[in-house]
Structure formats: C-alpha cells, structure tokens
Design a protein around this motif. Structure first.
Motif, short mmCIF file in Angstrom:
data_model
loop_
_atom_site.label_atom_id
_atom_site.label_comp_id
_atom_site.label_asym_id
_atom_site.label_seq_id
_atom_site.Cartn_x
_atom_site.Cartn_y
_atom_site.Cartn_z
N UNK A 114 0.79 -1.25 0.00
CA UNK A 114 0.00 0.00 0.00
C UNK A 114 0.81 1.28 0.00
N UNK A 115 2.11 1.20 0.00
CA UNK A 115 2.95 2.38 0.19
C UNK A 115 2.81 3.44 -0.89
N UNK A 116 2.42 3.04 -2.11
CA UNK A 116 2.30 4.01 -3.21
C UNK A 116 0.85 4.23 -3.62
N UNK A 117 -0.10 3.81 -2.80
CA UNK A 117 -1.52 3.88 -3.16
C UNK A 117 -2.04 5.31 -3.26
N UNK A 118 -1.31 6.27 -2.72
CA UNK A 118 -1.73 7.67 -2.86
C UNK A 118 -1.37 8.26 -4.22
#
Length: 170
Positions: A114-118
C-alpha cells in the motif's frame, strides 16, 4: 529474456486465491519498506520512485509459458498474482504487464504493501486487476515506522487516504 522461474512461479496454494501462479515483476528486495518481519531480511534497496525493471513482453512471455505448462498438466490456476519479493507497484510497467497478462483469460490479483496507493497512476493501474490486496500493518504512525521502516517521504496518512480514495472507486 530473464529466466522464466525468476519471473513466473507456482502455482502455489493460497487460502484467499486458490491456486495462484505468482509473478515477480521486479528483482528481489526492491521495496518501499524494510519491514522488521521481512522473510528476506533487511532491505538495502529502498526506493519510492517507480521505474522499469523488466521488458513487459518478457514478463508476459514468462507468464504465458508457465500458464501453458501448468494447463498442459491439467492443473488449475485460479489467479495470476503479482506478488514479488518487494513492492510490485514500484514497476512503472505494471499497467502494460497487466494488460498483456489479462489476454490469457485468467483472473489477475496483486498483493501490495500500500505504500504508493496515494499515487493516482498507481490507483489507475490497480483498477484493472480483478482482486487488489492492500496491506497495512499499523494505523499509528509510531508503530508504522517501527514495523515497516518506510523509505523517506512515505507517510502513513497519505497511505490511509489513498486506500480510502481507491476503495471508493474499486
């Protein structure tokens, strides 16, 4: 082309996904985190910059050959799953690889930290998957940093908002 076994593996049994054929779309240990529990040990190749790792055609061909081999033995594949030894969304060619693999007619999943989900580009590419599994180890910033040891600039609040944004559309 990279060794097929380095890119496509399995299928392996999965509680959530049945028989899952795995895809290593990035080289080992390239990740946005260096989690304390990582089975591969401490990560020394951390990044949050998306980049190309393999040619999308090579990834597709490795997966296609593996799928044909498995199906020729009359084995079942429930999902083709992007689950490398690192963070799959770091691959800037993820969307291209997904489009090619979807032509095989098997559901495609991804397991992400989820680290790049933004990132809107990441969210857009994830929309093409049949199943998206987003992992979050903690919702307290202090615990998040102790467990995941994120690359500089990765913020828990942005991840949580990115998950909310993505889940409202997916």
């Amino acid at each position: 082309m990279k060794n097929i076994k380095e890119i496509a593996f399995g299928p392996v049994p999965s509680r959530r996904l049945g028989r899952s054929l795995g895809v290593n779309n990035i080289p080992p240990k390239i990740c946005t985190y260096s989690c304390v529990y990582c089975q591969l040990g401490r990560n020394l190749k951390m990044s949050k910059i998306r980049q190309a790792f393999y040619d999308p055609e090579d990834v597709f061909n490795a997966v296609k050959i593996k799928v044909e081999d498995v199906l020729s033995r009359k084995e079942k594949i429930d999902y083709i799953t992007f689950v490398p030894d690192g963070e799959p969304t770091l691959d800037i060619n993820l969307g291209k690889e997904l489009s090619l693999i979807k032509t095989l007619g098997i559901k495609v999943a991804i397991i992400s930290n989820s680290s790049l989900i933004d990132n809107p580009d990441v969210q857009n590419e994830l929309m093409g998957f049949d199943l998206v599994s987003l992992k979050v180890d903690a919702v307290s910033n202090d615990i998040f940093k102790k467990i995941n040891r994120p690359f500089k600039g990765i913020e828990l609040d942005n991840i949580l908002q990115g998950i909310r944004d993505f889940s409202s559309s997916f």
